[in-house]
Every structure is written in structure tokens, then in C-alpha cells.
Design a protein around this motif. Structure first.
Motif, short mmCIF file in Angstrom:
data_model
loop_
_atom_site.label_atom_id
_atom_site.label_comp_id
_atom_site.label_asym_id
_atom_site.label_seq_id
_atom_site.Cartn_x
_atom_site.Cartn_y
_atom_site.Cartn_z
N ASP A 16 40.82 -23.24 -5.10
CA ASP A 16 40.50 -23.26 -3.67
C ASP A 16 41.06 -21.97 -3.09
O ASP A 16 42.25 -21.86 -2.83
N ARG A 17 40.21 -21.00 -2.88
CA ARG A 17 40.66 -19.69 -2.41
C ARG A 17 41.19 -19.73 -0.98
O ARG A 17 42.07 -18.97 -0.62
N SER A 18 40.66 -20.62 -0.14
CA SER A 18 41.11 -20.66 1.25
C SER A 18 42.55 -21.13 1.36
O SER A 18 43.26 -20.77 2.29
N ALA A 19 43.00 -21.95 0.41
CA ALA A 19 44.37 -22.47 0.44
C ALA A 19 45.27 -21.78 -0.57
O ALA A 19 46.47 -22.01 -0.59
N GLY A 20 44.70 -20.96 -1.43
CA GLY A 20 45.50 -20.32 -2.47
C GLY A 20 46.03 -21.33 -3.47
O GLY A 20 47.15 -21.22 -3.95
N VAL A 45 37.05 -20.72 -14.68
CA VAL A 45 37.51 -21.05 -13.33
C VAL A 45 36.29 -21.32 -12.45
O VAL A 45 35.30 -20.60 -12.50
N VAL A 46 36.36 -22.40 -11.67
CA VAL A 46 35.31 -22.77 -10.73
C VAL A 46 35.91 -22.71 -9.34
O VAL A 46 36.91 -23.37 -9.06
N ASP A 47 35.31 -21.88 -8.47
CA ASP A 47 35.79 -21.77 -7.08
C ASP A 47 35.16 -22.89 -6.25
O ASP A 47 33.95 -23.11 -6.29
N VAL A 48 36.01 -23.59 -5.49
CA VAL A 48 35.54 -24.66 -4.61
C VAL A 48 35.87 -24.28 -3.18
O VAL A 48 36.81 -23.54 -2.92
N GLU A 49 35.08 -24.80 -2.24
CA GLU A 49 35.30 -24.45 -0.84
C GLU A 49 36.41 -25.27 -0.20
O GLU A 49 37.03 -24.83 0.76
N ILE A 50 36.64 -26.46 -0.71
CA ILE A 50 37.64 -27.33 -0.09
C ILE A 50 38.30 -28.18 -1.17
O ILE A 50 37.65 -28.57 -2.15
N SER A 52 42.15 -30.82 -1.83
CA SER A 52 43.14 -31.63 -1.12
C SER A 52 44.15 -30.77 -0.37
O SER A 52 44.77 -31.23 0.59
N GLU A 53 44.29 -29.51 -0.76
CA GLU A 53 45.23 -28.61 -0.07
C GLU A 53 44.66 -28.06 1.23
O GLU A 53 45.41 -27.60 2.08
N SER A 54 43.33 -28.07 1.39
CA SER A 54 42.75 -27.50 2.60
C SER A 54 41.93 -28.50 3.41
O SER A 54 41.49 -28.19 4.51
N HIS A 55 41.74 -29.72 2.90
CA HIS A 55 40.95 -30.72 3.61
C HIS A 55 41.76 -31.28 4.78
O HIS A 55 42.92 -31.66 4.60
N PRO A 56 41.18 -31.37 5.98
CA PRO A 56 41.93 -31.84 7.14
C PRO A 56 42.53 -33.23 6.98
O PRO A 56 43.61 -33.50 7.49
#
Length: 91
Positions: A16-20, A45-50, A52-56
Motif C-alpha cells: 500500500d504505497r499511500s500508507a507506506g 509485489v502487487v500494489d494496492v490502493e487501500i 488496513s493501514e489506510s482504510h478509514p
């Protein structure tokens, strides 16, 4: 199990790139990209958009819904309350 019918099940890193944040798990997901993991091995490696580290919901930043306001609005719009109404039919 029949041979050549099922995809290969192997270790894969989801990132999850948005959360590192990245985690290693087993999956049938495929990717052309690879990453060197902490154990010294290289994994797809598979990049995901969201995640558990970035989900509200999981981060505690979820928007709360004002359910009491919704009920009051419904009762105002359609008449309301529970006076004289009910399953017993006595009202």
C-alpha cells in the motif's frame, strides 16, 4: 486436485504505497514487479490502493453517521412516532 487447472499459489508481497505499508502473504496474484523482502528473498509485489493501514474504518478516521437525525427526519417527513401503532393492532 487436477494438474494444470489451478493457478500457482505462492508467497506475494502486497504493498500500500499511500500508507507506506507492505505485507507478505500467499496468493495466486501475479505481477511482473519484484521486491527484496526482509528475509533476503525476492518476491512478486502487487500494489494496492487501500489496505488496513489506510482504510478509514481500520484507522479510526471513519465518518460517523447521525442515525438519530435520520430517524427524526423520517418521522417528520412521514408522520411518526409509535403512538397507536404496533404489531398488536390495539391502537
Amino acid at each position: 486436485m487436477q494438474q494444470d487447472k489451478h493457478p500457482e499459489y505462492r508467497p506475494v508481497v502486497f504493498r500500500d504505497r499511500s500508507a507506506g505499508y507492505a505485507f507478505l502473504t500467499r496468493s495466486t496474484a501475479t505481477s511482473d514487479q519484484t521486491i527484496a523482502w526482509d528475509d533476503g528473498e525476492t518476491y512478486p509485489v502487487v500494489d494496492v490502493e487501500i489496505s488496513s493501514e489506510s482504510h478509514p474504518f481500520y484507522t479510526g478516521k471513519a465518518r460517523t453517521v447521525d442515525s438519530e437525525g435520520r430517524v427524526a427526519r423520517f418521522e417528520r417527513r412521514y408522520g411518526g412516532g409509535s403512538e397507536g401503532q404496533g404489531a398488536g393492532g390495539t391502537g
